[in-house]
Design a protein around this motif. Structure first.
Motif, mmCIF file in Angstrom:
data_model
loop_
_atom_site.group_PDB
_atom_site.id
_atom_site.type_symbol
_atom_site.label_atom_id
_atom_site.label_comp_id
_atom_site.label_asym_id
_atom_site.label_seq_id
_atom_site.Cartn_x
_atom_site.Cartn_y
_atom_site.Cartn_z
ATOM 1 N N TYR A 24 0.857 -1.204 0.000
ATOM 2 C CA TYR A 24 0.000 0.000 0.000
ATOM 3 C C TYR A 24 0.885 1.242 0.000
ATOM 4 O O TYR A 24 0.673 2.186 -0.742
ATOM 5 N N LEU A 61 1.223 4.309 -2.937
ATOM 6 C CA LEU A 61 0.992 5.735 -2.697
ATOM 7 C C LEU A 61 2.254 6.550 -2.955
ATOM 8 O O LEU A 61 2.210 7.614 -3.569
ATOM 9 N N GLN A 66 3.071 11.313 4.723
ATOM 10 C CA GLN A 66 1.717 11.620 4.274
ATOM 11 C C GLN A 66 1.002 10.337 3.842
ATOM 12 O O GLN A 66 -0.190 10.159 4.102
ATOM 13 N N LEU A 122 -2.410 8.736 5.513
ATOM 14 C CA LEU A 122 -3.586 8.326 4.731
ATOM 15 C C LEU A 122 -3.994 6.893 5.073
ATOM 16 O O LEU A 122 -5.175 6.584 5.238
ATOM 17 N N LEU A 123 -2.987 6.020 5.181
ATOM 18 C CA LEU A 123 -3.285 4.604 5.422
ATOM 19 C C LEU A 123 -3.795 4.373 6.841
ATOM 20 O O LEU A 123 -4.658 3.521 7.072
ATOM 21 N N ALA A 155 -7.258 5.490 6.852
ATOM 22 C CA ALA A 155 -8.058 4.515 6.106
ATOM 23 C C ALA A 155 -8.367 3.289 6.955
ATOM 24 O O ALA A 155 -9.457 2.722 6.889
#
Ligand SMILES: Nc1ncnc2c1ncn2[C@@H]1O[C@H](COP(=O)(O)OP(=O)(O)O)[C@@H](O)[C@H]1O
Ligand SMILES: [Mg+2]
Lengths: 450, 252
Positions: free
Chosen positions: A396, A400, A409, A413-414, A417
């Motif tokens: 992942y 990104l 960053q 995000l992860l 998420a």
């Protein structure tokens, strides 16, 4: 009131009993036999048990007796002005853009000048301290119920010490226009103990959403003990969102006691990002059939934070659905605990009980203890549980970053998420956005708070 | 643009690339063909900066800089783009949020201003229309619930938005029906530019009917076994890779 101090109590336990002796006469309603009796029996029950410790099965991972070496004195009802809007994002400011009715408690005491709880159509609101001399039966009856703190020393303490709180009754068939936000704010530089007791009765066919937020100063070792008793009647719909964003030296202890009647729906979400040590304990029971209940949450912890979620959902009657869904993100030396239990009694045929706990570990020193339990005594049921724990997925992260998103960053995000799923289920868009604001900024906040 | 010299790559002591030499000039489109397992995807990962590989020998120079010295996100911001052979699903990260974050992160790295939300939306609408992508799809999590073709088109959408200087397409044609192939190829051709280079990795010749390459290379056992013009692709289509698969002399 005279209470015998047993010699086996720790210093913190002794000071709790001492504090009770000192302040019980100043507690609201003191002098009325019924409440004096309730409080005396509660403190005696506490004295017999002491603080929960690791030899108790359900406190195995959170040794409160070891953690709470000192017990600060109960908070005073100072009417000093407070600044509610802080710099940066916290649980209080995150909701400021949500159109809601607001009730503010400062150090555990209701502050009418900061609140807007008057005249909400379809709701009766009793502020416990203000109204203690003339409590309606529906409030008094619940406060008298000693059964709820049997085997629960924290709830016993709350019963003995609670100096204020809100009792809400959502009237039959009423659909409340806006969420009701109960904001519990701690201020000051002195450590103190804060005990609030809340009660929510949702009558037949009524619908309401309640937000609870907890915030406080970052470096004061205050202790919050809060309890909510929630009774949802037939065909009613109730949503609760709680955000625990206490200061990082605080201890936050919470009890939730839920009783759900036939055909009711209840959705509960707790976001825990604060406190050095926190414990969210919940028990859910059914008084009717065809209930749908979700108890969900996300915990995001770092530094030396420890967060404990302990839940028990007991299906005693047929045909209800219960779901427990918890996400935990742990960084640094943080520790997460999930103990979830689903009990299906012999009469509870056609129960659908699900439980899932998932943890994301961002550091090799972080630890997750998950203990999911199913106890099933009926044969025609569908139950499932699962527990996972893992690192951030490297693939992942690569995807990104390969699009130019810098590592931190991408991680932010992860992480956001990972906790998104239970928040997505919150119906109210404004509340959902406020929650996302908190989870989205969590990773970036690490340097300022760790 | 890109110069690969004597590149050797191993995974867990196992050699995968054994001395690759490749030079791509601005505006050129190179096709890399070759049997399964010859190291095509490995080469694309090395270019984009994936870890877990040991680079034991060789250099890669990109726009005059040592590419191997740059972090994954730095390479992307400098214009390297890999359209993945197998785009992964990332639950919880909305595709739209991802696109906006990526675009603005790259702009920030290059010292450019953030794109405003209306400007970004306008750009996305334009590009999604060209690639026949439903806007609704972008509200979902990255690649979650996308069909095989949608995943590939989403890769090309990212490429169109980010406007890289070096596009690497790893088997973007695989799993596409003829209509989808057409859309993807048109999307790629729209990006052809004298300042932009492309490396088109494919197992089959058919994509090269739509994206006409300047040069074709055959990768076999981690080495470029042959290079030629676009006619080499047709020859491979006729004769297959048997010659390259059986060529075990290099493998020793
Ligand atoms: N991460 C890895 N670990 C182990 N072997 C790998 C790894 N990546 C690639 N390989 C091996 O390297 C060889 C080349 O793989 P790949 O680059 O995917 O080939 P292609 O894309 O040409 O089909 C294969 O034998 C594959 O099994
Ligand atoms: Mg491949």
């Amino acid at each position: 009131m005279n209470v015998q101090i047993s010699s086996t109590l720790t210093a913190a336990e002794k000071s709790l009993v001492d504090h009770f002796d000192k302040i019980s006469a100043d507690l609201p309603g003191s002098g009325q036999a019924w409440i004096d009796d309730v409080r005396t029996r509660a403190i005696q029950s506490f004295e017999n048990s002491g603080l929960p410790h690791r030899r108790l099965e359900s406190w195995k991972y959170t040794d409160l007796r070891g953690i709470l070496r000192e017990m600060p004195a109960p908070a005073q009802n100072s009417q000093a002005p407070v600044l509610l809007e802080q710099d940066g994002v916290d649980a209080h400011t995150a909701f400021s853009s949500v159109d809601r009715h607001l009730g503010v408690f400062v150090n555990g005491f209701y502050r009418p000048e900061l609140s807007s709880l008057e005249d909400i159509e379809g709701v009766e609101i009793i502020k416990l301290r203000e109204n203690f001399d003339d409590l309606p039966d529906w409030v008094q009856e619940k406060l008298c119920n000693s059964k709820v703190y049997e085997n629960n020393a924290i709830l016993a303490l709350n019963t003995a010490f609670a100096a204020d709180g809100a009792a809400l009754r959502i009237n039959r068939g009423s659909k409340i226009d806006k969420p009701i936000h109960l904001a519990f704010v701690v201020t000051g530089k002195e450590a103190c103990a804060i005990n609030t007791r809340n009660l929510i009765i949702v009558e037949e066919g009524a619908e309401a959403t309640v937000i609870e937020t907890y915030v406080g100063p970052p470096d004061v070792a205050y202790v919050v003990n809060t309890a909510l008793e929630l009774c949802v009647a037939e065909d009613a719909v109730f949503n609760r969102i709680k955000v625990q964003d206490e200061g990082h030296d605080a201890v936050h202890l919470a009890n939730l006691i839920v009783s759900l009647a036939g055909n009711s729906k209840c959705h509960d979400l707790t976001l825990s990002v604060g406190a050095r040590t926190s414990r969210n304990e919940g028990q859910v029971d059914f008084t009717g059939e065809n209930v749908e209940v979700t108890i969900s949450g996300a915990s995001m912890l770092r530094g030396k934070q420890q967060g404990d979620t302990t839940l028990c959902v007991t299906h005693g009657l047929p045909s209800s659905n219960s779901r427990q869904e918890f996400k935990t993100v742990l960084d640094d030396h943080a520790r997460g605990i999930f103990q979830g239990c689903v009990i299906v009694k012999p009469d509870a045929q056609h129960t659908d009980g699900r439980q899932m706990t998932q943890a994301l570990l961002l550091s090799p020193d972080a630890e997750m203890d998950a203990k999911p339990e199913l106890e099933i005594y009926a044969d025609d049921v569908e139950c499932a549980h699962g527990a996972t724990a893992g690192d951030l997925d490297e693939d992942y992260l690569f995807y990104l970053r390969a699009r130019g998103i810098p590592e931190d960053q991408a991680k932010a995000l992860l992480v956001a998420a990972f906790v998104a799923a239970p928040i997505e289920e919150v119906q109210d868009e404004g509340i959902r956005e406020a929650l996302f604001q908190l989870t989205n900024s969590w990773f970036d906040r690490r340097n300022s708070e760790a | 643009m890109l110069e690969i010299k004597d590149l050797h790559v191993e995974v867990e002591g196992e050699p995968i690339l054994r001395g690759i030499n490749l030079e791509v000039s601005p505006g050129e489109v190179h096709a890399i063909m070759g049997p399964n397992g010859s190291g095509k995807s490995t080469l694309s990962y090395i270019l984009s900066g994936k870890e877990d590989y040991d680079i034991t020998q060789g250099t890669i120079t990109y726009k005059g800089k040592d590419l191997l010295d740059m972090a994954v996100d730095e390479r992307a911001a400098a214009g390297v783009f890999l359209a993945f052979q197998y785009p992964i699903e990332i639950p919880g990260v909305a595709a739209m949020t991802f696109l906006k974050t990526a675009l603005n992160a790259q702009r920030a790295t290059r010292g450019e201003e953030e794109l405003s939300t209306p400007d970004f939306m306008k750009l996305v609408r334009e590009k999604t229309k060209e690639l026949n992508i439903r806007q609704e799809m972008l509200r979902r999590s990255i690649n979650v619930g996308f069909s095989g073709g949608e995943k590939k088109r989403f890769e090309i959408l990212q490429m169109a938005l980010l406007e890289p200087s070096l596009c690497i397409l790893d088997e973007t044609d695989s799993g596409l029906d003829i209509d989808a192939l057409q859309i993807v190829a048109e999307g790629v051709n729209r990006l052809r530019d004298p300042k932009r280079s492309m490396i088109v990795i494919t197992h089959y010749q058919r994509l090269l009917n739509h994206i006409i390459p300047d040069k074709v290379h055959v990768l076999s056992h981690g080495k470029i076994a042959r290079s030629g013009g676009k006619e080499l692709a047709l020859e491979l289509e006729q004769n297959g890779y048997a010659e390259y698969e059986n060529n075990t002399a290099d493998a020793a």
